[in-house]
Design an enzyme around this catalytic site. Structure first.
Site, mmCIF file in Angstrom:
data_model
loop_
_atom_site.group_PDB
_atom_site.id
_atom_site.type_symbol
_atom_site.label_atom_id
_atom_site.label_comp_id
_atom_site.label_asym_id
_atom_site.label_seq_id
_atom_site.Cartn_x
_atom_site.Cartn_y
_atom_site.Cartn_z
ATOM 1 N N HIS A 161 0.838 -1.200 0.000
ATOM 2 C CA HIS A 161 0.000 0.000 0.000
ATOM 3 C C HIS A 161 0.877 1.256 0.000
ATOM 4 O O HIS A 161 0.374 2.362 0.068
ATOM 5 C CB HIS A 161 -0.916 -0.002 1.229
ATOM 6 C CG HIS A 161 -2.037 -0.982 1.125
ATOM 7 N ND1 HIS A 161 -1.858 -2.355 1.218
ATOM 8 C CD2 HIS A 161 -3.353 -0.791 0.912
ATOM 9 C CE1 HIS A 161 -3.023 -2.957 1.078
ATOM 10 N NE2 HIS A 161 -3.940 -2.042 0.886
ATOM 11 N N ASP A 215 8.520 -22.393 -0.840
ATOM 12 C CA ASP A 215 8.657 -21.672 0.420
ATOM 13 C C ASP A 215 9.847 -20.730 0.323
ATOM 14 O O ASP A 215 10.763 -20.943 -0.483
ATOM 15 C CB ASP A 215 8.881 -22.636 1.582
ATOM 16 C CG ASP A 215 7.637 -23.437 1.923
ATOM 17 O OD1 ASP A 215 6.532 -22.873 1.814
ATOM 18 O OD2 ASP A 215 7.773 -24.612 2.294
#
Length: 107
Positions: A14, A75
């Site tokens: 963001h 991962d």
């Protein structure tokens, strides 16, 4: 190695400054980006103990909320080889676009 990206790449952030930095880096390569904020995705709580852990939390949250990535097959820190599947993308939009184009051709 060349990569073709036909839809905007989702930056799981963001932070508008970070978005500008990535846009400056990727635009010359013909890659457009969008942010989690631009897609109105929720901003997950950063509960990781490292920057890497928090990045992974944000990436997984954005992938799940956007519906663009169906699954991640590796991962963090895992070694991969050429040809390994890293993630599974949702191709529903691409399939719909192809069906629409085929319908137009048939007319």
């Amino acid at each position: 190695m060349s990569v073709t990206v036909t839809t905007p790449l989702l930056l799981a952030s963001h932070n508008q400054g970070k978005l500008r930095e990535f846009d400056d880096l990727l635009r010359p390569l013909g890659i457009t980006i969008t942010s989690a904020a631009a897609m109105n995705l929720p901003e997950p709580e950063e509960t990781g103990s490292t920057f890497e852990a928090n990045s992974a939390l944000k990436a997984e949250a954005a992938a799940q909320a956007s519906g663009l990535v169906l699954s991640v097959a590796v991962d963090a820190g895992q070694s991969v080889r050429s040809g390994d599947t890293l993630l599974q993308l949702d191709d529903a939009l691409a399939r719909a676009s192809v069906a629409e184009a085929e319908a137009l051709v048939e007319q």
